[in-house]
Structures are given as C-alpha cells and as structure tokens.
Design a protein around this motif. Structure first.
Motif, PDB file in Angstrom:
ATOM      1  N   ALA A 258      25.587   3.752  11.562  1.00 47.83           N
ATOM      2  CA  ALA A 258      25.109   3.703  10.184  1.00 47.83           C
ATOM      3  C   ALA A 258      25.803   4.774   9.355  1.00 47.83           C
ATOM      4  O   ALA A 258      25.885   5.938   9.766  1.00 47.83           O
ATOM      5  CB  ALA A 258      23.594   3.917  10.150  1.00 47.83           C
ATOM      6  N   SER A 259      26.333   4.401   8.204  1.00 47.88           N
ATOM      7  CA  SER A 259      26.942   5.387   7.324  1.00 47.88           C
ATOM      8  C   SER A 259      25.845   6.258   6.716  1.00 47.88           C
ATOM      9  O   SER A 259      24.716   5.813   6.501  1.00 47.88           O
ATOM     10  CB  SER A 259      27.733   4.704   6.213  1.00 47.88           C
ATOM     11  N   LEU A 260      26.167   7.521   6.432  1.00 49.09           N
ATOM     12  CA  LEU A 260      25.177   8.465   5.906  1.00 49.09           C
ATOM     13  C   LEU A 260      25.696   9.123   4.649  1.00 49.09           C
ATOM     14  O   LEU A 260      26.782   9.704   4.630  1.00 49.09           O
ATOM     15  CB  LEU A 260      24.865   9.537   6.963  1.00 49.09           C
ATOM     16  N   LEU A 261      24.905   9.029   3.585  1.00 51.20           N
ATOM     17  CA  LEU A 261      25.164   9.758   2.353  1.00 51.20           C
ATOM     18  C   LEU A 261      24.077  10.817   2.199  1.00 51.20           C
ATOM     19  O   LEU A 261      22.884  10.495   2.243  1.00 51.20           O
ATOM     20  CB  LEU A 261      25.132   8.823   1.141  1.00 51.20           C
ATOM     21  N   VAL A 262      24.483  12.067   2.017  1.00 52.01           N
ATOM     22  CA  VAL A 262      23.534  13.166   1.858  1.00 52.01           C
ATOM     23  C   VAL A 262      23.685  13.748   0.459  1.00 52.01           C
ATOM     24  O   VAL A 262      24.788  14.129   0.056  1.00 52.01           O
ATOM     25  CB  VAL A 262      23.769  14.269   2.908  1.00 52.01           C
ATOM     26  N   VAL A 263      22.591  13.788  -0.283  1.00 51.78           N
ATOM     27  CA  VAL A 263      22.627  14.360  -1.631  1.00 51.78           C
ATOM     28  C   VAL A 263      23.103  15.809  -1.545  1.00 51.78           C
ATOM     29  O   VAL A 263      22.594  16.608  -0.747  1.00 51.78           O
ATOM     30  CB  VAL A 263      21.227  14.280  -2.285  1.00 51.78           C
ATOM     31  N   GLY A 264      24.090  16.133  -2.359  1.00 49.24           N
ATOM     32  CA  GLY A 264      24.678  17.468  -2.338  1.00 49.24           C
ATOM     33  C   GLY A 264      25.916  17.563  -1.485  1.00 49.24           C
ATOM     34  O   GLY A 264      26.643  18.550  -1.554  1.00 49.24           O
ATOM     35  N   GLU A 265      26.165  16.518  -0.672  1.00 53.95           N
ATOM     36  CA  GLU A 265      27.383  16.494   0.145  1.00 53.95           C
ATOM     37  C   GLU A 265      28.212  15.271  -0.220  1.00 53.95           C
ATOM     38  O   GLU A 265      29.172  15.369  -0.981  1.00 53.95           O
ATOM     39  CB  GLU A 265      27.019  16.482   1.630  1.00 53.95           C
ATOM     40  N   THR A 266      27.833  14.127   0.320  1.00 50.10           N
ATOM     41  CA  THR A 266      28.590  12.900   0.079  1.00 50.10           C
ATOM     42  C   THR A 266      27.898  11.977  -0.910  1.00 50.10           C
ATOM     43  O   THR A 266      28.364  10.867  -1.154  1.00 50.10           O
ATOM     44  CB  THR A 266      28.795  12.150   1.405  1.00 50.10           C
ATOM     45  N   ALA A 267      26.770  12.394  -1.457  1.00 48.07           N
ATOM     46  CA  ALA A 267      26.026  11.597  -2.439  1.00 48.07           C
ATOM     47  C   ALA A 267      25.806  12.444  -3.687  1.00 48.07           C
ATOM     48  O   ALA A 267      25.975  13.669  -3.660  1.00 48.07           O
ATOM     49  CB  ALA A 267      24.684  11.142  -1.847  1.00 48.07           C
ATOM     50  N   PRO A 268      25.450  11.813  -4.810  1.00 43.22           N
ATOM     51  CA  PRO A 268      25.268  12.567  -6.048  1.00 43.22           C
ATOM     52  C   PRO A 268      24.278  13.716  -5.896  1.00 43.22           C
ATOM     53  O   PRO A 268      23.339  13.645  -5.096  1.00 43.22           O
ATOM     54  CB  PRO A 268      24.734  11.514  -7.017  1.00 43.22           C
ATOM     55  N   TRP A 269      24.485  14.762  -6.656  1.00 42.48           N
ATOM     56  CA  TRP A 269      23.550  15.884  -6.648  1.00 42.48           C
ATOM     57  C   TRP A 269      23.269  16.302  -8.094  1.00 42.48           C
ATOM     58  O   TRP A 269      24.087  16.054  -8.988  1.00 42.48           O
ATOM     59  CB  TRP A 269      24.124  17.064  -5.866  1.00 42.48           C
ATOM     60  N   PRO A 270      22.122  16.913  -8.329  1.00 40.31           N
ATOM     61  CA  PRO A 270      21.805  17.368  -9.691  1.00 40.31           C
ATOM     62  C   PRO A 270      22.691  18.560 -10.064  1.00 40.31           C
ATOM     63  O   PRO A 270      22.438  19.700  -9.663  1.00 40.31           O
ATOM     64  CB  PRO A 270      20.326  17.776  -9.599  1.00 40.31           C
ATOM     65  N   ARG A 271      23.744  18.271 -10.827  1.00 39.69           N
ATOM     66  CA  ARG A 271      24.697  19.324 -11.190  1.00 39.69           C
ATOM     67  C   ARG A 271      24.098  20.263 -12.224  1.00 39.69           C
ATOM     68  O   ARG A 271      24.337  21.473 -12.211  1.00 39.69           O
ATOM     69  CB  ARG A 271      25.973  18.672 -11.724  1.00 39.69           C
ATOM     70  N   SER A 272      23.307  19.719 -13.112  1.00 39.11           N
ATOM     71  CA  SER A 272      22.614  20.542 -14.103  1.00 39.11           C
ATOM     72  C   SER A 272      21.271  19.899 -14.431  1.00 39.11           C
ATOM     73  O   SER A 272      21.143  18.675 -14.436  1.00 39.11           O
ATOM     74  CB  SER A 272      23.441  20.708 -15.376  1.00 39.11           C
ATOM     75  N   ILE A 273      20.278  20.741 -14.659  1.00 41.46           N
ATOM     76  CA  ILE A 273      18.930  20.295 -15.005  1.00 41.46           C
ATOM     77  C   ILE A 273      18.467  21.075 -16.223  1.00 41.46           C
ATOM     78  O   ILE A 273      18.474  22.314 -16.215  1.00 41.46           O
ATOM     79  CB  ILE A 273      17.945  20.540 -13.837  1.00 41.46           C
ATOM     80  N   VAL A 274      18.098  20.362 -17.256  1.00 45.49           N
ATOM     81  CA  VAL A 274      17.550  21.003 -18.455  1.00 45.49           C
ATOM     82  C   VAL A 274      16.076  20.648 -18.530  1.00 45.49           C
ATOM     83  O   VAL A 274      15.709  19.469 -18.612  1.00 45.49           O
ATOM     84  CB  VAL A 274      18.291  20.551 -19.731  1.00 45.49           C
ATOM     85  N   ARG A 275      15.240  21.670 -18.488  1.00 44.55           N
ATOM     86  CA  ARG A 275      13.800  21.441 -18.545  1.00 44.55           C
ATOM     87  C   ARG A 275      13.355  21.223 -19.977  1.00 44.55           C
ATOM     88  O   ARG A 275      13.940  21.785 -20.916  1.00 44.55           O
ATOM     89  CB  ARG A 275      13.043  22.642 -17.960  1.00 44.55           C
ATOM     90  N   PRO A 276      12.290  20.446 -20.179  1.00 42.01           N
ATOM     91  CA  PRO A 276      11.723  20.322 -21.518  1.00 42.01           C
ATOM     92  C   PRO A 276      11.034  21.617 -21.909  1.00 42.01           C
ATOM     93  O   PRO A 276      10.764  22.479 -21.056  1.00 42.01           O
ATOM     94  CB  PRO A 276      10.707  19.186 -21.364  1.00 42.01           C
ATOM     95  N   GLY A 377       4.953  27.683 -13.233  1.00 43.29           N
ATOM     96  CA  GLY A 377       5.547  28.759 -14.008  1.00 43.29           C
ATOM     97  C   GLY A 377       6.693  28.299 -14.888  1.00 43.29           C
ATOM     98  O   GLY A 377       6.918  28.848 -15.971  1.00 43.29           O
ATOM     99  N   GLU A 378       7.426  27.272 -14.439  1.00 43.87           N
ATOM    100  CA  GLU A 378       8.601  26.816 -15.186  1.00 43.87           C
ATOM    101  C   GLU A 378       8.269  25.880 -16.336  1.00 43.87           C
ATOM    102  O   GLU A 378       8.984  25.869 -17.355  1.00 43.87           O
ATOM    103  CB  GLU A 378       9.564  26.105 -14.229  1.00 43.87           C
TER     104      GLU A 378
END
Length: 483
Positions: A258-276, A377-378
C-alpha cells in the motif's frame, strides 16, 4: 433469491427483504416504529457502555460481521468508500471529507460515532439524518438475519449493538444509492465492524494513548490496531504521527503493498495558518490555511472549525481527496474549497452561548486536553475562565486535568448521564491535588450555571472531558437535535 419491496413512508423510500421476515416479537405485518426499533437494538450488548471491555470478547467479530452482511446481500459492496481510523480528529476529518464530496453534487453517506443527541446522527446522507421510518425498516430487514447467524453460527458469538448499527448504515446507504460513503472506525480498526469494506483510501488520523485496556498501552500496539484498516494495494493517508506509531504504519503498508502519504512529508501540510480574531460571540470566523506540497493549488482554504489541529485535519482531508481524484472520483478545486468551508461538526471547540462565552468540546484524553488548553488561549481573549469537567471512568483523568490547567485552575466537576461517567467527588479531589480549585455539581447544566457565576458575563466557560459532557452542554444551550 432475495426480493426487495419498496415501501413509501413519511415521504421517504425504504426497503425491506421479503425473504427475511422479522422475528415475531417485532413483526405484526407492518414495519415497526422508531421507538420499538431502538428497543430492539438495546437488547444487544453495547461495548460503548462497558468501560475497558474487550471488543473481541464476543467471538470472531469480523467473520461474524461478514457473514451477517452476506445474509443481507452485502450492501457495503454497492458503493465505493473511504475508511478513517485514529485516536483524534476522526470525526472532524470524516465531516470534512463528506462535505467536500457533497459539494461536487454527489450523494454522500456518512457513518460516525458516538452521537451527541440522537442515534440518527450516526447515519446520514448529506445533511439528512437517517429518517425514523428508515431506522424502523432497517430493523425489520436485519432482525431475521441476526436470528439466522445466531442459530447457524453460534460458535462466532453474538452480534453486538455496534455491529447492528454498522449493518444498518451499510443497508441505508445501499438502499438510498449513495455515490460514496465515508466511514469512521468506532474503536481500533483491525477488528472494527467497518473494516469489512475494501476502501478506495484508508485514512489514519493522529494516534495517541486511549482505550489502552483494549488496544494496548503503547503507541506501537495501538498503531497496529489502527493500521488494521490498511488494505492490499490500496493507498493510505496518514496525519503526522509519533515515530513509534509511524514505524508501525510504514511496516504494514510495506507488507500489504500500500502506498503511504504522510502529512508533512509526502502529503500536503499546513504551511501557514491565520487564526481569526479572538471570538466574542457565536460567530467565531474561519481558520485560513495555506497548504504546502499539494498536488494541486488550492489557494487559501477556509476552515470553520477552530483549533490548529483542524488545519492538520484539513490537510489530511485534502490529501485524501487527491487520492480519490486519482481513483476516478473527481473533485474540482472549487468544490474542495466550498465543501471544506461548509463543514459543520458540533461539539468540537464549539461556541454554544454568549455572555459569558460557553464552549463545548469533546476532549477526552491527555493530548486532546493539552490541545484544548492551548486553543482556549489562542482563540479567545484573556479573561476569567472556568472549566466544566466530566470524564469517563476508563480515562486518565489526571492527565486530562493537567492538560487543562494551562487554560484555568478553576474546575466545576460533574458527571454526564452516560453509564461510564466517573464520580465527580473523586475528580474534585484529583483537581485539588493538582493545584486547582474544584466545585462539585450534580449535572452538566448545573455545573455550567455555577461556572457562569464564577466567571461573570465577560468570562469564558468550557464544558469538556467527553463528548457526552459536550452533548449535555449543547442541550443546556437549546441546541440538541430532536430524537
């Protein structure tokens, strides 16, 4: 040959199997009603109400489930599916996937657990919960099959409440001709009733220590159970994992091709997050998430669920959508964006009241409690705070309290109505032992009122410790879905 009869009731179409008449106690010539159907389900063992129960104790669960479904015509084979296991974020990820797929115009079945207010929440197509009459007709359909399994294959053990519900979901999705189903694993994965499917994609959300009496007391053991959903030659998408858990997932994928995609490695990752901006009302705004490493340019994605963990869940959902797109279930970028923005998943950092702000969240282990403490807190302005806390007897209450102390030292402890609820007096002593202040109230609603008085109208109250506490908090706020 099984023959199907279509029945019209309350404006919906349901099906019954003429070849499998209902047991006489639940069959009088007409489809049983919803209340009787729930009563019937309630006669089966429900491991959700038994702390630490071994879910394999009732025999060979997957063999039994497969046989049970064979008697029903293998409804789970009538549509493609995605299966989602993990410790945290399963439900949110499933909700995102279903919303995105629904935004393409497809009929999407969604099976999740536990429910907050009504059993019908577990089985839905689009925004529609399974109708009352379809629950009744599903029980009509499956009851005789249950009898046949118990009569002819007693060596497999007795069918459970959860297996019945899973079969009901499979049947409902088949009868309503869904285009695709999103299935949340109930517990573990390897032996879970949902694991009879051959999914287009298997998804594993973050793994942490939970249900250790059943799944094992190390991340590696728990990961082995979760990785049981990995199928031969089928792609796998995983959230970021601790090294110990990821090593197990990689090993199982290698064993099964089975092929494996891991978020942050071979799959998309949250490059930037802007909080409301800090929430001051029930309208809390959206996370703005830019993904790196995606196969397609999704631009800035808007996520309506609060907490940085939801950005990771969104990345997992998008990676899964990309895999589905490769498997022939096309999802235009605009649909992915619209579906993600439209996701609704109550009881997860949900603002349920104002003046003071009251938040309901189902955090129920140490990691989710720590993340909740950080999120409070955030996403909310500094203010007077109090935690309404009730936990299950099988949970690590001390770790949960320690995780929440970052948000507040004031706890109003209570218990939900669920059978697994821990004694609030013992919980209060634990809070005090960890350096916090504790008040005890007999119910979630009373605890919320007490906490509101403590923090004042400009403060913040968070009701948490289990999804059952979150559900009763929503009831207090008048947000419960009718049974």
């Amino acid at each position: 040959m099984r023959r199907q009869r279509r029945v019209q009731a309350a404006g919906t179409i349901c099906w019954t199997l003429l070849a499998l008449p209902i047991a006489s106690a639940y069959w009088s010539g007409n489809v049983v009603n919803y209340s009787e159907a729930l009563n019937y389900l309630g006669t089966f063992i429900d491991y959700e109400k038994i702390p630490g129960a071994n879910y394999a104790a009732s025999g060979d669960p997957l063999t039994r489930t497969r046989l049970f479904l064979e008697y029903l015509g293998d409804p789970h084979r009538d549509y493609p599916s995605v299966i989602v296991a993990g410790t945290k974020g399963k439900g949110s990820t499933c909700a995102m996937l279903a919303s995105i797929l629904g935004a393409t115009g497809r009929r999407v079945g969604l099976y999740t657990q536990p429910h907050l207010h009504t059993y019908r929440e577990r089985i839905r197509i689009g925004d529609e919960l399974i109708p009352h009459d379809c629950v009744a007709s599903a029980v009509t359909r499956i009851a005789r099959a249950v009898e046949m399994v118990h009569r002819d294959h007693a060596e497999l053990g007795r069918i459970t409440w959860y297996e019945l519900g899973t079969a009901m979901a499979f049947c409902h999705f088949s009868e309503r001709r869904v285009d695709v189903a999103v299935l949340e694993v109930g517990l573990g994965g390897r032996l879970d009733a949902t694991n009879v499917v051959d999914p287009l994609v298997s998804v594993i959300t973050p793994i942490s220590l939970d249900h250790t009496q059943v799944l094992g007391n190390t991340l590696a053991l728990i990961a082995r159970e979760k990785a049981g959903i990995i199928k031969q030659g089928r792609p796998v998408v995983s959230a970021p994992q601790a090294d110990e858990a990821l090593a197990v997932i990689r090993g199982v994928c290698a064993e099964r091709g089975a092929s494996l995609l891991v978020v942050g490695e071979t799959a998309p990752w949250p490059r930037s997050i802007v909080r409301p901006p800090p929430a001051t009302s029930r309208t809390a705004g959206y996370l703005s998430v830019d993904l790196g490493g995606s196969r397609r340019d999704y631009g800035t994605l808007e996520v309506p669920l609060l907490g940085r963990v939801q950005a990771t869940n969104a990345a997992v959902a998008v990676a899964t959508i990309d895999e589905l797109d490769s498997a022939g279930i096309s999802v235009p970028i605009d649909a992915a964006r619209a579906g993600l923005r439209a996701t609704r998943w109550p009881g997860r950092l949900e603002i349920i009241a104002e003046q003071p702000i009251v938040v309901a969240d189902g955090a129920h282990n140490d990691e989710s409690a720590r993340e909740l403490g950080i999120a409070l807190g955030e996403y909310f302005a500094p203010t007077e705070r109090a935690i309404v806390l009730g936990v299950g007897v099988d949970k690590d209450a001390r770790s949960i309290v320690r995780g929440l102390l970052a948000a507040s030292s004031r706890f109003v402890v209570t218990r939900s109505r669920h059978a697994r609820s821990a004694d609030p007096q013992s919980l209060a002593h634990l809070v005090i032992g960890e350096g916090g202040q504790a008040w005890v109230e007999p119910s979630v609603s009373a605890a919320i009122e007490s906490a509101r008085a403590i923090v004042g109208p400009a403060g913040l109250v968070c009701a948490t410790g289990s999804l059952f506490v979150a559900a009763e908090a929503r009831e207090w706020a008048g947000l419960a879905v009718a049974e």
